[in-house]
Scaffold this motif. Sequence first.
Motif, mmCIF file in Angstrom:
data_model
loop_
_atom_site.group_PDB
_atom_site.id
_atom_site.type_symbol
_atom_site.label_atom_id
_atom_site.label_comp_id
_atom_site.label_asym_id
_atom_site.label_seq_id
_atom_site.Cartn_x
_atom_site.Cartn_y
_atom_site.Cartn_z
ATOM 1 N N ALA A 279 0.828 -1.199 0.000
ATOM 2 C CA ALA A 279 0.000 0.000 0.000
ATOM 3 C C ALA A 279 0.867 1.255 0.000
ATOM 4 O O ALA A 279 0.581 2.238 -0.702
ATOM 5 C CB ALA A 279 -0.933 -0.010 1.213
ATOM 6 N N THR A 280 1.952 1.223 0.770
ATOM 7 C CA THR A 280 2.825 2.394 0.846
ATOM 8 C C THR A 280 3.510 2.656 -0.487
ATOM 9 O O THR A 280 3.551 3.800 -0.966
ATOM 10 C CB THR A 280 3.888 2.189 1.941
ATOM 11 O OG1 THR A 280 3.235 1.979 3.195
ATOM 12 C CG2 THR A 280 4.794 3.398 2.050
ATOM 13 N N LEU B 191 -6.530 -2.080 3.744
ATOM 14 C CA LEU B 191 -6.056 -1.556 2.465
ATOM 15 C C LEU B 191 -6.898 -0.368 2.027
ATOM 16 O O LEU B 191 -6.358 0.663 1.587
ATOM 17 C CB LEU B 191 -6.091 -2.650 1.403
ATOM 18 C CG LEU B 191 -5.710 -2.217 -0.016
ATOM 19 C CD1 LEU B 191 -4.295 -1.639 -0.039
ATOM 20 C CD2 LEU B 191 -5.830 -3.386 -0.980
ATOM 21 N N ALA B 192 -8.214 -0.474 2.140
ATOM 22 C CA ALA B 192 -9.098 0.616 1.722
ATOM 23 C C ALA B 192 -8.815 1.889 2.516
ATOM 24 O O ALA B 192 -8.698 2.987 1.940
ATOM 25 C CB ALA B 192 -10.554 0.192 1.882
ATOM 26 N N LEU B 193 -8.688 1.771 3.826
ATOM 27 C CA LEU B 193 -8.431 2.942 4.658
ATOM 28 C C LEU B 193 -7.037 3.514 4.413
ATOM 29 O O LEU B 193 -6.831 4.734 4.455
ATOM 30 C CB LEU B 193 -8.597 2.574 6.133
ATOM 31 C CG LEU B 193 -10.028 2.199 6.556
ATOM 32 C CD1 LEU B 193 -10.057 1.738 8.006
ATOM 33 C CD2 LEU B 193 -10.971 3.389 6.355
ATOM 34 N N GLY C 234 -3.770 7.796 1.987
ATOM 35 C CA GLY C 234 -2.656 8.150 1.122
ATOM 36 C C GLY C 234 -3.033 8.969 -0.094
ATOM 37 O O GLY C 234 -2.238 9.793 -0.560
ATOM 38 N N LEU C 235 -4.238 8.768 -0.618
ATOM 39 C CA LEU C 235 -4.640 9.453 -1.854
ATOM 40 C C LEU C 235 -5.436 10.724 -1.612
ATOM 41 O O LEU C 235 -5.494 11.595 -2.481
ATOM 42 C CB LEU C 235 -5.436 8.493 -2.738
ATOM 43 C CG LEU C 235 -4.676 7.260 -3.225
ATOM 44 C CD1 LEU C 235 -5.571 6.375 -4.081
ATOM 45 C CD2 LEU C 235 -3.424 7.653 -4.000
ATOM 46 N N THR D 89 -1.061 4.773 8.785
ATOM 47 C CA THR D 89 -2.384 4.136 8.824
ATOM 48 C C THR D 89 -2.269 2.629 8.683
ATOM 49 O O THR D 89 -2.882 1.865 9.439
ATOM 50 C CB THR D 89 -3.276 4.706 7.703
ATOM 51 O OG1 THR D 89 -3.414 6.115 7.876
ATOM 52 C CG2 THR D 89 -4.654 4.064 7.732
ATOM 53 N N ALA D 90 -1.465 2.175 7.715
ATOM 54 C CA ALA D 90 -1.327 0.742 7.492
ATOM 55 C C ALA D 90 -0.673 0.051 8.680
ATOM 56 O O ALA D 90 -1.112 -1.018 9.119
ATOM 57 C CB ALA D 90 -0.513 0.492 6.214
ATOM 58 N N VAL D 91 0.393 0.650 9.237
ATOM 59 C CA VAL D 91 1.096 0.037 10.369
ATOM 60 C C VAL D 91 0.174 -0.081 11.578
ATOM 61 O O VAL D 91 0.077 -1.141 12.214
ATOM 62 C CB VAL D 91 2.357 0.846 10.718
ATOM 63 C CG1 VAL D 91 2.946 0.379 12.039
ATOM 64 C CG2 VAL D 91 3.400 0.714 9.615
#
Length: 470
Positions: free
Chosen positions: A173-174, A404-406, A411-412, A442-444
Amino acid sequence: MPDIDLPADADAGADAASASGPGPARKPGARQKDTHQKTARHPVDERLPWHRLVPLSAQHVLAMIAAPVATAFLISTTLRLSAGRTAALLSATLVLCGAGALLQSFGVLRIGARLPFVMLPGGAAVAIFLDVAVRYGAATASGSVLLAAVLLLLVLPVYGRIVRFFPPLVMGATVLVIGVNMVRVTVPMITEGVGTALVTLAVTALGFLLLRGVGRQMSVLLGMAAGTLVAVLTGTPFRPAPGDAIVALPHPFPYGLPRFDLLAALPLMVFALASLAEATGQTVLNSEAVGRPPHPARDVPRTVRADAVASLGAGVLGTSIMVTSAENIGIVQLTGVRSRFVTAGAGVLLILAGLFAPLTRVLTALPPPVVGGAALIVYAVIAAMGVDMLRRADLSQGRASTVLALTLLAGLLPVLAPQVYEPLPVWARTLFGNGVPAATLTAVVLCALTAPRRPSSRRPPPSTAGRSTA
């Protein structure tokens, strides 16, 4: 990234063999056999004759030279540097790449993995570096690189505990968000010559699609050559940087003394932590490519130390974080030559190219649309790499797809609607208004919160040890 067990850090291997005590009486001929075993070298330690070493080293240079050239021009164009300062930045970047290759190939004081690695400016980190430079100034961006490099050195003792927070879901994702951000940063470079940029992009894309081996790795250079030819034929002036010096020594602190701002540096520091996971995969992959048993607990910290030392140099010389790259592994597999002395030779050639002033002055004459067109496809490929990493994550689980969605939203959103963050305090805009650190954090955090809890009385099966799940 492959499944990896991370035991406690220990330097083991060749040194252990020499520490063995006296054994039983030797049989006749045993000394000759032992001597043969001692003189036998692993292919990674093979010393090649000059007539083979030089062309093989040049091949590695040609396969990776586009990355430092494009990085130097991207930084120069964004910061609006003069032709002379651009030449100096390119010289410093090439010297850093060469020094990093020498560190990784030879290994000094446990700095460097002693594997056939090359080193490049971190393509993903360049976007963060430029964002910090635009928001806070180039001196703050250089200070951020220095802080990120120091952080890498400080966290190595607990490397095994940190790397588990960056599974394929986080990294994929990153990297995807980084690719999108880089495209956004690069687009202004092509506005002065869209046609030239399209020719560069088209030739580069055809090279990636139609060529194989080293030719494919040189696609970016071929695209830049075609774009430059079109630019000259259509009237774009080709003016090298002025000067008559033969040797160009890099200038320290080109933007003035670095400024240290922890809040501004946070995005690059987060990226540095995330790079630990990628360094693990690259080191294991390279070990397997040369036929050496992977030893991540010993070799990964050595790889990362070299990255950190080279990045300290990058902060001093005005460019972004330096990272070890697996770009040359394809050449190792293609040629069957696994010697680390070949990449050491590539490092020497890169340093000589960086110090040869006429070469860097000529390269500064490349039109910005040419560099922009090549950079667009390079960073689109980075985004595609993120998608490939996401394939290794199990997105069939509802939690993983939600994470992944969040992450993509975090990020976008700064790219698509940056005005959303204007009412926030400065610290919040710095942290969440930049898509890369926002996506990574966010992902971490979400992966850590949603990771399945294993009973403490049971150990995970061997097939899953060393890999964090989302």
